[in-house]
Design an enzyme around this catalytic site. Structure first.
Site, PDB file in Angstrom:
ATOM      1  N   CYS A 131       0.810  -1.225   0.000  1.00  0.00           N
ATOM      2  CA  CYS A 131       0.000   0.000   0.000  1.00  0.00           C
ATOM      3  C   CYS A 131       0.845   1.279   0.000  1.00  0.00           C
ATOM      4  CB  CYS A 131      -0.952  -0.008   1.191  1.00  0.00           C
ATOM      5  SG  CYS A 131      -0.175  -0.496   2.740  1.00  0.00           S
ATOM      6  N   HIS A 245      -3.260   6.357   4.349  1.00  0.00           N
ATOM      7  CA  HIS A 245      -1.827   6.592   4.598  1.00  0.00           C
ATOM      8  C   HIS A 245      -1.427   7.951   4.019  1.00  0.00           C
ATOM      9  CE1 HIS A 245      -1.553   2.513   5.800  1.00  0.00           C
ATOM     10  NE2 HIS A 245      -0.769   2.010   4.853  1.00  0.00           N
TER      11      HIS A 245
END
Ligand code: A2P
Length: 338
Positions: A131, A245
């Protein structure tokens, strides 16, 4: 096997990414004939809603893949290693969200905005990148196309979702306990999470001091960009954010580049959105990135520590569960049905 209207199975359907697989398939009108939901014995019999209909979760077993055309895996590396080859043997194409096969030279590692052509070479398994890697390099790729990136340094601010649904629950619960003055014993992540941050919870290699997450960013970027010479360093940190994130990127190009040139490139790039309002100091935030397909890019500025003008800084935020996981995997599956 018909890949124009495939039977799709989700392995890990009850997990944080599994639920998003279902959302993405529905939202993007993925042309499937049938959806099968697989998880552990603990979840067998559970009902989940897809396109307004209840589907029953069944236990993942070696015979789960009969008649399955595409299997989306997100149940951890161990499950992928064991059941991925079983699914391929049964005739399915596997899109795997774990790190189990990413660096296997026979397995394409794909970000559809970056290297969609790599998918064609699959031999049954395709891997979804890490990710943090996806969120950093989806916006860097179009810049790399115009002015080769020779080096970048990433500092990440990673959400709970990357460690799964249980970690998200630990963040909620420990925050509640902290505010109510109660003790809380963390069981999912290695350190207290509420009002704290800590070095990423993957193992550190004593030989170089880097944790596994950091080395994934280094190795996977080289593979996806097809450029072994790009120099990368990363510091990965878990912060008390639920699902998106953020990353500070320090990037060095081959030739001088200006913030205006970067903005012009990113304005036309797929999968990214510029959020860079200097007057209002409104920049990419995980709150805004959550639930969004695009990676938000801002704080675009020349790196004043490099007088050559070849280096710039940028701050990005992207939904770890969407572009960082489920969305990217479903986009890979879309390449298979085209
Ligand atoms: P279950 O909910 O039945 O435990 P997350 O990444 O959010 O932690 O989710 C992990 C996913 O992987 C869940 O859907 C979980 O199912 C599934 N899973 C974990 N262990 C197994 C297993 N042994 N067999 C099948 N699925 C598993």
């Amino acid at each position: 096997m018909s890949l124009s209207s495939p039977v799709v199975a989700i392995v890990g359907a009850t997990g944080a990414v599994g639920v998003e697989f279902m959302e993405c398939l529905e939202k993007r009108k993925f042309p499937l004939k049938e959806l099968r939901l697989l998880a552990s014995a603990r979840s067998a019999g559970k009902l989940m809603t897809f396109k307004g209909q209840n589907l029953t979760v069944t236990e993942l077993t070696e015979s789960s893949f009969k008649g399955v055309d595409i299997a989306l895996f997100s149940a951890g590396g161990g499950i992928s290693k064991k059941f991925g080859p079983i699914a391929v043997q049964a005739g399915a194409i596997v899109v795997d969200n774990s790190s189990a096969f990413r660096m296997d030279p026979t397995v394409p590692l794909v970000i559809p905005e970056v290297n969609p052509e790599a998918a064609k070479a699959h031999k049954g398994i395709l891997a979804n990148p890490n990710c943090s890697t996806i969120i950093a390099i989806t916006p860097l790729w179009p810049i790399h196309q115009k002015n080769r990136i020779v080096r970048f340094i990433a500092s990440t601010y990673q959400a709970a979702s990357g460690a799964g649904a249980a970690a998200m629950e630990e963040l909620r619960e420990s925050t509640r306990a902290h505010l109510e003055g109660r003790d809380y014993q963390n069981t999912v992540l290695p350190h207290p999470y509420a009002f704290n941050l800590f070095s990423h919870n993957t193992k550190i290699d004593p030989a170089n001091g880097y944790n596994e997450e950091e080395m994934k960013m280094v190795k996977e970027t080289k593979k996806i960009f097809g450029d072994e010479s790009i120099r990368i360093s990363a510091t990965c940190v878990r912060v008390p954010v639920l699902r998106a994130h953020s990353e500070a990127l320090m990037v060095e190009c081959e030739r001088p580049i200006t913030p205006d040139e970067i903005r012009a490139i990113l304005a036309k790039a797929p999968g990214v959105k510029i959020v860079d309002d200097i007057e209002k100091n409104y920049m990419p935030m995980p709150k805004d990135a959550s639930g969004q397909d695009d990676i938000l890019c801002g704080r675009i500025r020349t790196d004043i520590s490099d007088p050559s003008g070849k280096s710039f800084c940028m701050f990005v935020a992207g939904d770890q569960l969407l572009k960082g996981a489920a969305l990217n995997a479903v986009q890979i599956a879309e390449l298979l049905v085209k």
